[in-house]
Design a protein around this motif. Structure first.
Motif, PDB file in Angstrom:
ATOM      1  N   ILE A 150       0.921  -1.233  -0.006  1.00  0.00           N
ATOM      2  CA  ILE A 150      -0.127  -0.074   0.170  1.00  0.00           C
ATOM      3  C   ILE A 150       1.092   1.222  -0.080  1.00  0.00           C
ATOM      4  O   ILE A 150       0.521   2.190  -0.575  1.00  0.00           O
ATOM      5  CB  ILE A 150      -1.095   0.175   1.007  1.00  0.00           C
ATOM      6  CG1 ILE A 150      -1.932   1.224   0.983  1.00  0.00           C
ATOM      7  CG2 ILE A 150      -0.259  -0.076   2.520  1.00  0.00           C
ATOM      8  CD1 ILE A 150      -3.150   1.013   1.993  1.00  0.00           C
ATOM      9  N   HIS A 151       1.794   1.290   0.625  1.00  0.00           N
ATOM     10  CA  HIS A 151       2.839   2.543   0.668  1.00  0.00           C
ATOM     11  C   HIS A 151       3.338   2.956  -0.679  1.00  0.00           C
ATOM     12  O   HIS A 151       3.833   4.117  -0.933  1.00  0.00           O
ATOM     13  CB  HIS A 151       4.076   2.184   1.597  1.00  0.00           C
ATOM     14  CG  HIS A 151       4.904   1.336   1.315  1.00  0.00           C
ATOM     15  ND1 HIS A 151       4.793   0.055   1.827  1.00  0.00           N
ATOM     16  CD2 HIS A 151       6.244   1.433   0.595  1.00  0.00           C
ATOM     17  CE1 HIS A 151       5.985  -0.610   1.280  1.00  0.00           C
ATOM     18  NE2 HIS A 151       6.593   0.072   0.555  1.00  0.00           N
ATOM     19  N   ARG A 153       1.743   3.331  -3.332  1.00  0.00           N
ATOM     20  CA  ARG A 153       0.666   3.968  -3.749  1.00  0.00           C
ATOM     21  C   ARG A 153       0.725   5.500  -3.301  1.00  0.00           C
ATOM     22  O   ARG A 153       0.243   6.304  -3.938  1.00  0.00           O
ATOM     23  CB  ARG A 153      -0.997   3.472  -3.342  1.00  0.00           C
ATOM     24  CG  ARG A 153      -1.777   4.190  -4.424  1.00  0.00           C
ATOM     25  CD  ARG A 153      -1.679   3.831  -5.896  1.00  0.00           C
ATOM     26  NE  ARG A 153      -2.937   4.377  -6.572  1.00  0.00           N
ATOM     27  CZ  ARG A 153      -4.085   3.910  -7.167  1.00  0.00           C
ATOM     28  NH1 ARG A 153      -3.920   2.467  -6.726  1.00  0.00           N
ATOM     29  NH2 ARG A 153      -4.963   4.332  -7.769  1.00  0.00           N
ATOM     30  N   TYR A 154       1.029   5.513  -1.910  1.00  0.00           N
ATOM     31  CA  TYR A 154       0.743   6.924  -1.040  1.00  0.00           C
ATOM     32  C   TYR A 154       1.982   7.502  -0.836  1.00  0.00           C
ATOM     33  O   TYR A 154       2.016   8.711  -0.754  1.00  0.00           O
ATOM     34  CB  TYR A 154      -0.224   6.384  -0.063  1.00  0.00           C
ATOM     35  CG  TYR A 154      -1.552   5.970  -0.247  1.00  0.00           C
ATOM     36  CD1 TYR A 154      -2.330   7.095  -0.744  1.00  0.00           C
ATOM     37  CD2 TYR A 154      -1.808   4.844   0.054  1.00  0.00           C
ATOM     38  CE1 TYR A 154      -3.510   6.337  -1.277  1.00  0.00           C
ATOM     39  CE2 TYR A 154      -3.172   4.170  -0.366  1.00  0.00           C
ATOM     40  CZ  TYR A 154      -3.946   5.128  -0.913  1.00  0.00           C
ATOM     41  OH  TYR A 154      -5.148   4.834  -1.466  1.00  0.00           O
ATOM     42  N   ALA A 183      -4.277  -3.102  -3.402  1.00  0.00           N
ATOM     43  CA  ALA A 183      -3.491  -2.969  -2.426  1.00  0.00           C
ATOM     44  C   ALA A 183      -3.435  -4.054  -1.311  1.00  0.00           C
ATOM     45  O   ALA A 183      -4.648  -4.821  -1.320  1.00  0.00           O
ATOM     46  CB  ALA A 183      -3.976  -1.863  -1.624  1.00  0.00           C
ATOM     47  N   GLU A 184      -2.319  -4.784  -0.913  1.00  0.00           N
ATOM     48  CA  GLU A 184      -2.156  -6.213  -0.198  1.00  0.00           C
ATOM     49  C   GLU A 184      -3.337  -6.035   0.821  1.00  0.00           C
ATOM     50  O   GLU A 184      -3.917  -7.078   1.060  1.00  0.00           O
ATOM     51  CB  GLU A 184      -0.746  -6.237   0.062  1.00  0.00           C
ATOM     52  CG  GLU A 184       0.137  -6.526  -1.067  1.00  0.00           C
ATOM     53  CD  GLU A 184       1.615  -6.578  -0.544  1.00  0.00           C
ATOM     54  OE1 GLU A 184       1.937  -6.365   0.528  1.00  0.00           O
ATOM     55  OE2 GLU A 184       2.252  -7.006  -1.511  1.00  0.00           O
ATOM     56  N   GLU A 186      -5.983  -4.373   1.232  1.00  0.00           N
ATOM     57  CA  GLU A 186      -7.478  -4.632   0.862  1.00  0.00           C
ATOM     58  C   GLU A 186      -7.616  -5.948   0.350  1.00  0.00           C
ATOM     59  O   GLU A 186      -8.767  -6.568   0.598  1.00  0.00           O
ATOM     60  CB  GLU A 186      -7.312  -3.685  -0.337  1.00  0.00           C
ATOM     61  CG  GLU A 186      -9.004  -3.775  -0.938  1.00  0.00           C
ATOM     62  CD  GLU A 186      -9.241  -2.575  -2.083  1.00  0.00           C
ATOM     63  OE1 GLU A 186     -10.194  -2.603  -2.655  1.00  0.00           O
ATOM     64  OE2 GLU A 186      -8.346  -2.056  -2.236  1.00  0.00           O
ATOM     65  N   ASP A 216       2.292  -4.107   6.828  1.00  0.00           N
ATOM     66  CA  ASP A 216       1.080  -3.383   6.850  1.00  0.00           C
ATOM     67  C   ASP A 216       0.224  -3.554   7.683  1.00  0.00           C
ATOM     68  O   ASP A 216      -0.191  -4.891   8.213  1.00  0.00           O
ATOM     69  CB  ASP A 216       0.605  -3.235   5.565  1.00  0.00           C
ATOM     70  CG  ASP A 216       1.456  -2.521   4.387  1.00  0.00           C
ATOM     71  OD1 ASP A 216       1.874  -1.704   4.656  1.00  0.00           O
ATOM     72  OD2 ASP A 216       1.527  -3.339   3.335  1.00  0.00           O
ATOM     73  N   ILE A 218      -3.704  -2.582   9.015  1.00  0.00           N
ATOM     74  CA  ILE A 218      -5.055  -1.582   8.940  1.00  0.00           C
ATOM     75  C   ILE A 218      -5.959  -2.053  10.022  1.00  0.00           C
ATOM     76  O   ILE A 218      -6.213  -3.007  10.587  1.00  0.00           O
ATOM     77  CB  ILE A 218      -5.805  -2.504   7.562  1.00  0.00           C
ATOM     78  CG1 ILE A 218      -4.944  -2.245   6.382  1.00  0.00           C
ATOM     79  CG2 ILE A 218      -7.290  -1.927   7.460  1.00  0.00           C
ATOM     80  CD1 ILE A 218      -4.784  -0.725   5.955  1.00  0.00           C
ATOM     81  N   ARG A 234      -4.151   3.206   8.353  1.00  0.00           N
ATOM     82  CA  ARG A 234      -3.238   2.204   8.002  1.00  0.00           C
ATOM     83  C   ARG A 234      -1.733   2.764   8.553  1.00  0.00           C
ATOM     84  O   ARG A 234      -1.551   3.897   9.083  1.00  0.00           O
ATOM     85  CB  ARG A 234      -3.104   2.173   6.452  1.00  0.00           C
ATOM     86  CG  ARG A 234      -2.691   3.354   5.857  1.00  0.00           C
ATOM     87  CD  ARG A 234      -2.262   3.051   4.650  1.00  0.00           C
ATOM     88  NE  ARG A 234      -1.687   4.280   3.733  1.00  0.00           N
ATOM     89  CZ  ARG A 234      -0.202   4.343   3.976  1.00  0.00           C
ATOM     90  NH1 ARG A 234       0.413   3.661   4.160  1.00  0.00           N
ATOM     91  NH2 ARG A 234       0.069   5.641   3.314  1.00  0.00           N
ATOM     92  N   PHE A 402     -11.526   0.871   0.306  1.00  0.00           N
ATOM     93  CA  PHE A 402     -11.625   0.450   1.555  1.00  0.00           C
ATOM     94  C   PHE A 402     -13.212   0.575   2.136  1.00  0.00           C
ATOM     95  O   PHE A 402     -13.462  -0.420   3.016  1.00  0.00           O
ATOM     96  CB  PHE A 402     -10.738   1.263   2.412  1.00  0.00           C
ATOM     97  CG  PHE A 402      -9.107   0.621   2.165  1.00  0.00           C
ATOM     98  CD1 PHE A 402      -8.776  -0.787   2.693  1.00  0.00           C
ATOM     99  CD2 PHE A 402      -8.341   1.775   1.763  1.00  0.00           C
ATOM    100  CE1 PHE A 402      -7.553  -0.969   2.300  1.00  0.00           C
ATOM    101  CE2 PHE A 402      -6.887   1.334   1.624  1.00  0.00           C
ATOM    102  CZ  PHE A 402      -6.775   0.094   2.039  1.00  0.00           C
TER     103      PHE A 402
END
Length: 524
Positions: A150-151, A153-154, A183-184, A186, A216, A218, A234, A402
């Motif tokens: 996920i990181h 992407r952001y 994203a993993e 998700e 990660d 969440i 997250r 999400f």
């Protein structure tokens, strides 16, 4: 009346230590798809027990794959070819953007890691076509989904994710557009929701995804009405099970009495020791997490032949005490990670009603032990086959958000607007190669140069190889790689060493045969 047709979806989780491939089928009506077969493992050649070791062995020229997966792993026993083996390259993707990258993020350059990922993915896609798709071309009956940290992407403005998208699209070719990215975490949520593992009695659910190179976390609250997870926050760090393997490699080297100087002269030997450490770790964890476990000490008879012919051989034993002596500092790091996650997400321990562990690294007994001590035995759940949770989830029904996960995949119509939205990020070029009156733009990712028609820049010279050289752009930095060309690539008259990165600067002259390309930059 909407036309119905069946569609196949392949899900790929390209992990740090292992890759996984799942397959599911949908009945497609209009722009909606109904799941008609559960995601199932769909292994191809070189997979072991539903997973493919993310290990490749380059050919002697270093331009292509000689072997991959288990076969490449076996090459570690051959001291002559061991130096061509590459593994654990995913953690190095994007490391050049980090202010203080960790040692495992610096094993390869970012460009090398992207190259190795491309080589492995291209090979796997070809095998999927041959073994699962009757050797036919991929068409609109087929979709692919890819998991990503996920990181990517952001962080750093999404540059890493954009380059990953571009890499994957290049492996398929520009004409194939049925590709989705999930994203993993998700994917984990979707799988846990499908398995009925998300607590519906109120309170916060914490999903802890421990992979080979990243963790990660969440946090969310499950909606009792529909079972969906309302996203709260997250947190992630470059911490994973692979770090334990590296520490165990050092332990094994000490037990085998391999001098540090010998490893310095043969650094590829550490790869072999890492994999041995991983196997010992997994055996010990299975024992420690099994009810009524026996107290047998796990042992492996290891032999390591160094490049100079020196042979080291010893039976290596690993029990709980030895493991913790070698890795206790990593357990402390994981505890600190959990503390930082709760602080960043802004939730208290008392709010957490359920902790669900997923990911390949989740089966490490010290991680499970700490979480049970911290949150209570009854609140911590280790998902069945936790290393397959993500890949199963990205092959399930989803709408990529999400807080609004829906029980269908919404397949977008293939309009130019959607292609632009789903495809690789397209950035306005500021770097170019100038050849006479012709100007060739350089974009994020890889630009291929050579005599072959499939190259981004076709080099019309008799001394140019089919794929002669590649230029990589990442974070506005240019690097050039000679691809083992017959007649060489020259920068300002100096011949480059094959397959080694060289930074390009404004004004550099790239010579291929008689052609000379000048590196220029147009300020925006």
């Amino acid at each position: 009346m909407a036309i119905e047709k069946q569609q196949t979806l392949f899900a790929l989780d390209c992990g740090a230590t292992n890759w996984r491939l799942y397959r599911s089928a949908y009945k497609w009506t209009g722009n909606r798809a109904q799941l008609i077969s559960e995601p199932q493992a769909s292994p191809i050649t070189s997979f072991i027990d539903r997973k493919l070791p993310a290990v490749i062995c380059l050919d002697p020229e270093g331009a292509n794959l000689e072997s991959f997966g288990e076969i490449a792993q076996e090459r570690l026993e051959d001291e002559q070819s061991r130096e061509r083996v590459r593994e654990y390259f995913k953690p190095c993707i994007g490391s050049h953007l980090e202010e203080n990258p960790l040692p495992h993020q610096k094993r390869y350059t970012h460009t090398q890691s992207i190259l190795y990922t491309r080589l492995l993915l291209s090979t796997i896609l070809d095998q999927i076509r041959q073994e699962k798709w009757r050797a036919e071309a991929f068409d609109d009956r087929l979709w692919f989904t890819f998991a990503y940290p996920i990181h990517w992407r952001y962080d750093h403005g999404g540059i890493i994710f954009a380059e990953y998208q571009q890499l994957i699209q290049e492996c398929f070719g520009e004409d194939f557009r049925q590709i989705r990215f999930v994203a993993e975490p998700e994917g984990a949520i979707l799988s846990l929701q499908h398995r009925g593992l998300l607590e519906k009695q109120g309170g916060v659910t914490l999903i802890v995804d421990v992979g080979g190179s990243t963790t990660d976390i969440i946090a969310g609250e499950v909606n009792p009405a529909n079972g969906h997870l309302n996203f709260l926050g997250r947190y992630g760090e470059p911490f994973g099970g692979g770090l334990y393997d590296a520490e165990l490699a050092k332990y094994i080297a000490d037990e085998m009495k391999i001098p540090a100087s010998a490893l310095a002269d043969d650094p590829s030997a550490l790869v072999s020791l890492r994999i041995s450490g991983q196997r010992l770790k997994e055996s010990l964890s299975r024992q420690m997490l099994s009810p009524g476990r026996n107290k047998a000490i796990h042992q492996r008879n290891l032999t390591l032949v160094m490049r100079d012919g020196t042979v080291f051989r010893r039976i290596i034993a690993l029990d709980e005490a030895r493991f913790q002596e070698a890795t206790s500092h990593l357990d402390i790091d994981f505890r600190d990670l959990i503390n930082r996650a709760l602080e960043v997400i802004a939730i208290s321990q008392s709010e957490i009603k359920q902790v669900v562990l997923v990911g390949g690294g989740a089966q490490l007994f010290t991680i499970m032990r700490f979480l049970r001590e911290r949150f209570g035995v009854e609140r911590v759940i280790l998902a069945d086959n936790p290393d397959e949770v993500v890949v199963q989830g990205i092959g399930l029904e989803y709408q990529a958000s999400f807080d609004t996960i829906e029980p269908t995949i919404i397949f977008p119509a293939q309009t130019s607007e959607n292609i632009a939205k789903e495809g690789p990020a397209s950035l306005s070029p500021s770097w170019f190669l100038q050849l006479g009156d012709d100007r060739f733009p350089l974009h994020q990712g890889i630009t291929k140069m050579g005599r072959g028609e499939s190259n981004d820049i076709q080099v019309d010279d008799i001394k140019a190889s089919r794929l002669h050289t590649e230029i990589s752009m990442s974070n506005d930095k240019l690097e050039i790689f000679d691809k083992g060309s017959t007649n060489g690539t020259f920068i300002n008259g100096q011949r480059l060493k094959a397959h080694e990165p060289n930074v390009l600067e404004v004004g550099n002259i790239i010579s291929i045969g008689k052609l000379k390309f000048e590196v220029i930059r147009q300020e925006e």
